[in-house]
Design a protein around this motif. Structure first.
Motif, short mmCIF file in Angstrom:
data_model
loop_
_atom_site.label_atom_id
_atom_site.label_comp_id
_atom_site.label_asym_id
_atom_site.label_seq_id
_atom_site.Cartn_x
_atom_site.Cartn_y
_atom_site.Cartn_z
N PRO A 351 0.85 -1.48 0.23
CA PRO A 351 0.10 -0.30 0.30
C PRO A 351 0.83 1.20 -0.20
N ASP A 352 0.44 2.82 -0.81
CA ASP A 352 0.90 3.38 -0.16
C ASP A 352 0.66 4.41 0.73
N LEU A 353 0.53 5.61 1.01
CA LEU A 353 0.68 6.27 2.44
C LEU A 353 -0.68 5.96 3.23
N ALA A 354 -1.63 7.45 1.57
CA ALA A 354 -3.02 6.84 1.98
C ALA A 354 -3.26 5.90 2.37
N GLY A 355 -3.53 4.51 1.15
CA GLY A 355 -3.46 2.89 1.69
C GLY A 355 -2.92 2.10 3.14
N ARG A 356 -1.49 2.77 3.46
CA ARG A 356 -1.17 2.34 5.27
C ARG A 356 -1.76 2.86 5.29
N GLU A 357 -2.18 4.30 5.34
CA GLU A 357 -3.35 5.33 6.91
C GLU A 357 -4.76 4.47 6.90
N ALA A 358 -5.05 3.77 5.69
CA ALA A 358 -6.73 3.44 6.10
C ALA A 358 -6.65 2.39 6.15
N ILE A 359 -5.59 1.50 6.01
CA ILE A 359 -5.04 -0.12 6.76
C ILE A 359 -4.98 0.02 7.89
N LEU A 360 -4.65 1.24 8.68
CA LEU A 360 -4.37 1.43 10.29
C LEU A 360 -5.91 2.40 10.62
N LYS A 361 -6.42 3.14 10.00
CA LYS A 361 -7.74 3.03 10.64
C LYS A 361 -8.20 1.94 10.57
N ILE A 362 -8.34 1.19 9.97
CA ILE A 362 -9.32 -0.59 9.65
C ILE A 362 -8.94 -1.20 11.01
N GLU A 370 -6.92 6.88 22.77
CA GLU A 370 -6.44 7.39 23.02
C GLU A 370 -7.88 8.69 22.01
N ARG A 371 -7.55 9.65 22.01
CA ARG A 371 -8.43 10.50 20.74
C ARG A 371 -7.64 11.25 20.14
N ASP A 372 -6.29 12.17 20.93
CA ASP A 372 -5.79 12.51 20.06
C ASP A 372 -4.17 11.79 18.86
N ILE A 373 -4.82 10.34 19.07
CA ILE A 373 -4.11 9.43 17.99
C ILE A 373 -4.18 10.18 16.24
N ASP A 374 -2.79 10.70 15.94
CA ASP A 374 -2.58 10.29 14.70
C ASP A 374 -2.00 9.67 13.99
N LEU A 375 -2.77 8.94 12.99
CA LEU A 375 -2.37 7.61 12.44
C LEU A 375 -1.65 8.06 11.10
N SER A 376 -2.24 9.40 10.65
CA SER A 376 -0.78 9.92 9.27
C SER A 376 0.92 9.28 9.75
N VAL A 377 1.38 10.07 10.76
CA VAL A 377 2.70 9.98 11.66
C VAL A 377 2.89 7.89 11.28
N ILE A 378 2.58 7.51 11.52
CA ILE A 378 2.46 6.35 11.46
C ILE A 378 2.44 5.33 10.01
N ALA A 379 1.92 5.87 9.46
CA ALA A 379 2.02 5.90 7.77
C ALA A 379 2.96 6.45 7.36
N ARG A 380 3.32 7.79 7.79
CA ARG A 380 4.32 7.91 6.64
C ARG A 380 6.56 7.54 7.29
N SER A 381 6.09 6.19 8.81
CA SER A 381 6.98 6.37 9.64
C SER A 381 6.71 4.87 9.16
N THR A 382 6.22 4.03 8.02
CA THR A 382 6.42 2.52 7.81
C THR A 382 6.18 2.41 5.93
N PRO A 383 7.26 3.33 5.53
CA PRO A 383 7.39 3.03 4.04
C PRO A 383 7.46 1.81 3.25
N GLY A 384 6.80 0.83 3.04
CA GLY A 384 7.12 -0.82 2.35
C GLY A 384 5.99 -1.76 2.67
N ALA A 385 5.82 -1.30 4.52
CA ALA A 385 5.27 -2.00 5.11
C ALA A 385 3.55 -2.68 4.09
#
Length: 634
Positions: A351-362, A370-385
């Motif tokens: 998956p690309d960046l947007a795909g990784r963030e969508a997978i993390l949300k699922i 917690e409410r202040d979770i930013d999954l986009s940071v995790i998605a950017r930190s995991t290229p090739g995952a």
């Protein structure tokens, strides 16, 4: 399937209970002495003494066995004895009469005993054999899916045939898969290609009116963990049709002809349940290219031939779709890939960046966060995952939250789980000496400074010198701000320079080399060799492909397709590119020697610093290091 198994178990218990009850009833009826009473054997002299003492109540003389059976006492105190009759004792009858003994003489009917003996000696073993055979036959049918005839032995039958050619395919109703396209993220193109198959399975008449035919098969190709099996289940879940799942390795048998029989049975079941989906996972186990080797006519090849004929022979108007998954498409036989068998090849890429963030949300929906979770940071930190990697990251974060006594996952848990998946857990047993800790701090700071001084490079997010279970004594994490699909020659050279930054810092400060740069050297050499052999970025060779990639989805590396002389020149060119990056890194560190000392000393004390802290120290001109709190980062 579970209900049928329960019924079989209940029926088996009923058969066993009936057999036990019948045995006890027959024993009580035909031979009560086996259960209710016992006969004590005694001597003839003891018999005469009991008679003289008036203990004997009755006596029975069995002339056929030359035996005397007599009783003493009455009611519950009654006892039965037997003894051998004394030959030619004519006075016995007179003696018994004088003492008032009830005398009888008869030839007993032993037919009941004989029948009971026959029942116990022969009947019960036959019944047991029948029950054992019935149970064994049921078990074999259950394991092999055999509902047809089998070779029976001993009444109940030990299943010897029939079931050995069953496919063992696991059948699941479409609605029971529990997966739809809503559960799949990051694979929008694959879902769009499969959506048409879903529409056909739901409304085949609409396609038949215009003369369109549904694809007979679709091949899902991609790296491990990207969701190929999940997509196949989602198609069945969306269409609501039966779903047959089997692995390619289950067709490969030791006995010739068994695999082909399983293929025939699989498609026979599919025709009976059409419309349906047949999913063959890891099809490369049975679908490899046929060749002219000495073992070309082996079991696997016969199985493949049967699979080819079955896929080309069924009537697709019934709605049978064959889905298959593999991460080695280059090894498949061309006859299997032609239109009419597998009409579509659907890439299921990382998956690309947007795909990784969508997978993390699922996956995050299943975990309390917690409410202040930013999954986009995790998605950017995991290229090739892959999708499986991202699911593992969420799970590791949840495990860490429980370990630290929290009931919700925090941002820190997620960021630490990324480090765990990439580099492993923190290795508490490894304690570095102060000198080694200083060397590692300079090494990682060297990477970070070279990266920060390049224009357009990924910013540094974290630097740590905490040893990890993967063997790394520290690492520097760079995170791309946006998704990049192209890499220029300058960017490739800059990556090599960043990788050389650690070794350059060691040489500049300590005048020595350590083994800590082994992984950096491996990656730098890999990039340089790809530049020369695959990307045409060499001044000497130009746009010539000198190698080809093997096992693209499994990271099989590359194979050179050139002469030995050219291979030697390639090695020289690769060496020159890496040395150029090393020189660039050394010059950058020499120009920033003061910052190298300052940041390395701060990192040595704190062990882990963020990219924000690093950039503040690097850009500040006063050279004053921030105050250290005295606690290392967790």
């Amino acid at each position: 399937m579970d209900m049928d198994d329960n019924k079989r178990r209940r029926s088996m218990l009923i058969y066993v209970l009936i057999a036990i009850v019948v045995y006890l009833a027959v024993s009580q009826t035909l031979y009560p002495n086996l259960v209710s009473s016992q006969v004590t054997e005694t001597s003839y002299s003891q018999f005469l003494e009991d008679v003289d003492n008036n203990k004997v109540v009755s006596a029975e003389i069995d002339t056929s066995n030359n035996e005397i059976r007599y009783t003493e006492g009455t009611g519950d105190s009654q006892k039965i004895y037997k003894t051998t009759a004394w030959p030619n004792d004519d006075s016995l009858a007179t003696t018994l009469k004088e003492h008032g003994v009830d005398m009888t003489a008869s030839i007993p009917d032993t037919s009941g005993d004989l029948w009971l003996y026959m029942l116990i000696a022969y009947g019960l073993p036959l019944v047991g054999l029948f029950l054992l055979g019935w149970w064994a036959n049921r078990q074999m049918k259950k394991q092999m899916g055999d509902d047809g005839p089998s070779m029976n032995f001993g009444g109940g039958g030990f299943g010897m045939g029939g079931g050995l050619g069953r496919s063992n395919a696991k059948e699941v109703k479409g609605e029971d898969t529990g997966v739809t396209f809503k559960d799949v993220a990051g694979q929008d193109e694959a879902k769009e290609s499969l959506q048409e198959i879903v529409h056909f399975l739901k409304n085949p008449g609409k396609y038949n009116e215009i003369g369109a035919k549904c694809p007979r098969g679709a091949l899902l190709v991609g790296p491990p963990g990207t969701g190929k099996t999940l997509l196949a289940k989602a198609v069945a879940g969306e269409a609501g049709v039966p779903f047959f799942q089997i692995s390619g390795s289950e067709f490969v048998e030791m006995f010739v002809g068994r695999g082909a029989a399983k293929v025939r049975d699989l498609f026979k079941q599919a025709k009976e349940k059409a419309p349906c989906i047949v999913f063959i996972d890891e099809i490369d186990a049975v679908g490899k290219k046929r060749d002219m080797s000495i073992n070309s006519n082996d079991e696997r090849e016969q199985t493949l031939n049967q699979l080819l004929s079955e896929m080309d022979g069924f009537d697709n108007h019934k709605g049978i779709v064959v889905l298959a998954a593999t991460n080695r498409p280059e090894t498949l036989d061309p006859a299997l890939l032609r239109p009419g068998r597998f009409d579509r090849r659907i890439p299921v890429e990382l998956p690309d960046l947007a795909g990784r963030e969508a997978i993390l949300k699922i996956h995050a929906n299943d975990v309390k966060m917690e409410r202040d979770i930013d999954l986009s940071v995790i998605a950017r930190s995991t290229p090739g995952a892959s999708g499986a990697d991202l699911a593992n990251i969420i799970n590791e974060a949840a495990l860490r939250a429980v370990r630290y006594g929290r009931n919700r996952v925090s941002q820190e848990d997620l960021e630490e789980s990324v480090d765990v998946v990439i580099a492993g857990e923190k290795k508490k047993s490894t304690v570095l000496s102060e000198h080694e800790k200083e060397v590692v701090a300079y090494h990682e700071t060297g990477h970070a400074i070279v990266a920060a001084m390049q224009s357009g490079s990924a910013p540094v997010q974290k630097i740590t010198i905490v040893p990890r279970t993967s063997g790394a004594l520290g690492f520097t994490m760079q995170v791309e701000e946006d998704q990049h699909f192209l890499t220029t020659r300058k960017e490739a050279k800059d990556k090599i320079a960043v990788l050389c930054g650690g070794r350059a810092a060691e040489e500049l400060i300590f005048g020595e080399m350590t083994t800590g740069a082994s992984n950096d050297i491996e990656k730098a050499t890999q990039i340089a060799r790809a530049m020369v052999t695959q990307y045409g970025m060499s001044d000497k060779f130009g746009m010539v492909a000198l190698g080809q990639q093997r096992s693209r989805y499994l990271g099989g590396g590359e194979e050179l397709t050139c002469s030995e002389g050219t291979a030697q020149e390639i090695d020289n060119e690769v060496q020159a590119l890496v040395e150029e990056g090393h020189t660039q890194a050394m010059e950058t560190l020499k120009a920033n020697r003061f910052k190298l000392h300052e940041i390395a000393h701060y990192l040595q004390k704190k062990e882990t610093i963020t990219g924000e802290e690093f950039m503040k120290m690097l850009k500040r001109d006063d050279g004053f290091a921030p105050q250290f709190s005295g606690q290392s980062a967790q």
